[in-house]
Enzyme design. Structure first.
Site, PDB file in Angstrom:
ATOM      1  N   LYS A   1      46.858 -12.328  12.442  1.00 23.63           N
ATOM      2  CA  LYS A   1      47.017 -11.940  11.040  1.00 23.63           C
ATOM      3  C   LYS A   1      47.331 -13.157  10.179  1.00 23.63           C
ATOM      4  CE  LYS A   1      48.306  -7.101  11.537  1.00 23.63           C
ATOM      5  NZ  LYS A   1      49.280  -6.057  11.166  1.00 23.63           N
TER       6      LYS A   1
ATOM      7  N   LYS B   1      37.579  -4.288  19.175  1.00 22.52           N
ATOM      8  CA  LYS B   1      38.202  -2.962  19.107  1.00 22.52           C
ATOM      9  C   LYS B   1      37.942  -2.340  17.742  1.00 22.52           C
ATOM     10  CE  LYS B   1      42.714  -4.182  17.270  1.00 22.52           C
ATOM     11  NZ  LYS B   1      44.150  -4.284  17.359  1.00 22.52           N
TER      12      LYS B   1
ATOM     13  N   LYS C   1      40.651  -1.099  11.286  1.00 21.26           N
ATOM     14  CA  LYS C   1      40.372  -1.101   9.845  1.00 21.26           C
ATOM     15  C   LYS C   1      40.093  -2.504   9.347  1.00 21.26           C
ATOM     16  CE  LYS C   1      40.923   3.214   8.801  1.00 21.26           C
ATOM     17  NZ  LYS C   1      40.034   4.129   8.171  1.00 21.26           N
TER      18      LYS C   1
HETATM   19  P1  TYM Z   1      48.949   0.772  14.533  1.00 16.54           P
HETATM   20  O1  TYM Z   1      49.427   1.516  13.329  1.00 16.54           O
HETATM   21  O2  TYM Z   1      48.050  -0.389  14.336  1.00 16.54           O
HETATM   22  O3  TYM Z   1      48.175   1.767  15.508  1.00 16.54           O
HETATM   23  C1  TYM Z   1      48.721   3.020  15.918  1.00 16.54           C
HETATM   24  C2  TYM Z   1      48.373   3.257  17.374  1.00 16.54           C
HETATM   25  O4  TYM Z   1      46.959   3.276  17.574  1.00 16.54           O
HETATM   26  C3  TYM Z   1      46.610   2.418  18.649  1.00 16.54           C
HETATM   27  N1  TYM Z   1      45.264   1.862  18.414  1.00 16.54           N
HETATM   28  C4  TYM Z   1      44.253   1.915  19.288  1.00 16.54           C
HETATM   29  N2  TYM Z   1      44.170   2.424  20.541  1.00 16.54           N
HETATM   30  C5  TYM Z   1      42.972   2.323  21.175  1.00 16.54           C
HETATM   31  N3  TYM Z   1      41.878   1.755  20.631  1.00 16.54           N
HETATM   32  C6  TYM Z   1      41.907   1.226  19.388  1.00 16.54           C
HETATM   33  N4  TYM Z   1      40.820   0.674  18.851  1.00 16.54           N
HETATM   34  C7  TYM Z   1      43.142   1.295  18.661  1.00 16.54           C
HETATM   35  N5  TYM Z   1      43.520   0.872  17.431  1.00 16.54           N
HETATM   36  C8  TYM Z   1      44.819   1.232  17.290  1.00 16.54           C
HETATM   37  C9  TYM Z   1      47.678   1.344  18.635  1.00 16.54           C
HETATM   38  O5  TYM Z   1      47.768   0.696  19.885  1.00 16.54           O
HETATM   39  C10 TYM Z   1      48.914   2.157  18.302  1.00 16.54           C
HETATM   40  O6  TYM Z   1      49.459   2.745  19.456  1.00 16.54           O
HETATM   41  N6  TYM Z   1      52.928  -2.009  15.750  1.00 16.54           N
HETATM   42  C11 TYM Z   1      52.368  -0.669  15.818  1.00 16.54           C
HETATM   43  C12 TYM Z   1      53.203   0.371  15.139  1.00 16.54           C
HETATM   44  C13 TYM Z   1      54.616   0.465  15.612  1.00 16.54           C
HETATM   45  C14 TYM Z   1      55.059   0.991  16.854  1.00 16.54           C
HETATM   46  C15 TYM Z   1      56.474   0.902  16.827  1.00 16.54           C
HETATM   47  C16 TYM Z   1      54.401   1.504  17.978  1.00 16.54           C
HETATM   48  C17 TYM Z   1      55.717   0.107  14.924  1.00 16.54           C
HETATM   49  N7  TYM Z   1      56.837   0.378  15.637  1.00 16.54           N
HETATM   50  C18 TYM Z   1      57.232   1.339  17.911  1.00 16.54           C
HETATM   51  C19 TYM Z   1      55.171   1.932  19.045  1.00 16.54           C
HETATM   52  C20 TYM Z   1      56.565   1.842  19.017  1.00 16.54           C
HETATM   53  C21 TYM Z   1      51.013  -0.690  15.127  1.00 16.54           C
HETATM   54  O7  TYM Z   1      50.754  -1.507  14.270  1.00 16.54           O
HETATM   55  O8  TYM Z   1      50.184   0.348  15.453  1.00 16.54           O
END
Ligand code: TYM
Length: 332
Positions: free
Chosen positions: A112, A195, A198
């Site tokens: 990022k 992957k 967005k």
């Molecule tokens: P975020 O908001 O980017 O994504 C939410 C969840 O979706 C999963 N994900 C995917 N899984 C499979 N294939 C894909 N292409 C794909 N894109 C997204 C992500 O792995 C995630 O599980 N940092 C985290 C949010 C967060 C969090 C936490 C998660 C904040 N605090 C505590 C777990 C525990 C994030 O940005 O996810």
């Protein structure tokens, strides 16, 4: 009942199929026999450029989508991160036991930050993983259902829990990632080497949970495959077809091999048409259900109020213990 925690960022108008298949479907499954806490992480969403009005709207939309997809606020505690001040408070303590180099090595930060250049990146982007660790550790979490892209953050969370426990005394449960290999990395429909996301995917490469059924079906039919004509699961050689098989299997509950067998010798045509209908049927009712939930903000506020109250019962006790261990005089 074992405790699970997970979070999702309210950074878009709709969740996409990567979010749903990689994480949210598992959140929903786990709510039945786990003590589940699920959080819309608005504080993480402000680590990059954003618009305040859009964030407010997307936070509500996120909650409405979670409910439309099947989260049941009776069984799982659903809440918004900024409603529970302990998240920011414990994050500060964790920042103070994390090495600067350790934080700078996180690949998501590097990716990022590389996009806008290091001078454009906020300090919040650097400390993002410690806020995430705080989210998880406050709930004495045993399992964290996430996609593959969160594995490194989970490892840091485990390291910080062990480091804190070692230095200050047993305080935090060391959490395990729950990463289901089959669905842990859903790839872009137009470029199966990256992957689905967005930030990197083109609109045609992403199926959104809130897509209208026709356009979702079209995206599936025009998904990139390969020059063979054999429906077969092979992530290395056939990443596009394998991704479609993964989506097919996840939405129908049928085994990948069985699905591949059904289309043997038929090329990709019938396979794609059938999957496009399955996807259209899946997204069809979600948009209306989400919009209906969004119409009743008072009810969403009520659900979030209850979720935050349950979250605070647990998070206050953990923060209190952590503050005590690090030597803070407790206010009396
Ligand atoms: P975020 O908001 O980017 O994504 C939410 C969840 O979706 C999963 N994900 C995917 N899984 C499979 N294939 C894909 N292409 C794909 N894109 C997204 C992500 O792995 C995630 O599980 N940092 C985290 C949010 C967060 C969090 C936490 C998660 C904040 N605090 C505590 C777990 C525990 C994030 O940005 O996810």
């Amino acid at each position: 009942r074992p405790r699970v925690f997970s979070g999702i960022q309210p950074t878009a108008d709709s969740f996409h199929f990567g979010n749903y298949l990689g994480a949210l479907q598992h959140w929903i499954r786990l709510q039945d026999d786990h003590d589940a806490f699920y959080c819309v992480v608005d504080m993480h969403a402000i680590t990059v450029d954003y618009d305040p009005a859009a964030l407010r709207e997307r936070t509500y939309r996120s909650v409405a989508q979670l409910l439309a997809l099947g989260l049941d606020p009776q069984r799982a505690s659903v809440f918004v991160q900024s409603h529970v001040p302990e998240h920011a408070e414990l994050a500060w303590v964790l920042n103070c036991i994390t090495g600067l180099g350790e934080a700078q090595r996180m690949t998501q930060f590097k990716d990022k930050a590389a996009r806008g250049g290091l001078n454009q990146a906020s300090v919040g982007l650097l400390t993002y993983p410690m806020l995430m660790a705080s989210d998880i550790l406050l709930y004495q979490t045993q399992g964290v259902p996430v996609g593959e892209d969160q594995r490194q953050h989970l490892e840091l969370t485990r390291d910080l829990a062990q480091r804190f426990n070692g230095r200050f005394g047993e305080t935090f449960t060391v959490p395990e990632p729950i990463i289901i290999a089959d669905t842990a990395k859903i790839v872009d429909l137009q470029d199966p080497t990256i992957k689905m996301s967005k930030s990197a995917s083109s609109p045609k490469g992403i199926v959104d949970v809130l897509d209208d059924p026709k356009s979702a079906a079209k995206k599936i039919r025009s998904a990139v495959t390969d020059s063979e004509a054999e429906v077969r699961f092979d992530r290395e050689e056939k990443p596009g077809v394998s991704n479609l098989l993964t989506i097919y299997s996840a939405l129908t509950g049928r085994k990948v091999d069985e699905i591949a067998g059904q289309y043997a010798g038929q090329g990709y045509g019938a396979f794609k048409v059938d999957l496009s209908e399955i996807v259209a049927d899946f997204v069809g009712p979600l948009r209306a259900a989400t919009m209906e939930l969004l119409d009743d903000r008072a009810e969403l506020d009520r659900i979030l109020g209850e979720g935050a109250a349950r979250a605070r019962e647990v998070s206050q006790a953990t923060l209190d213990a952590a503050y005590d261990r690090v030597g803070f005089v407790r206010a009396r």
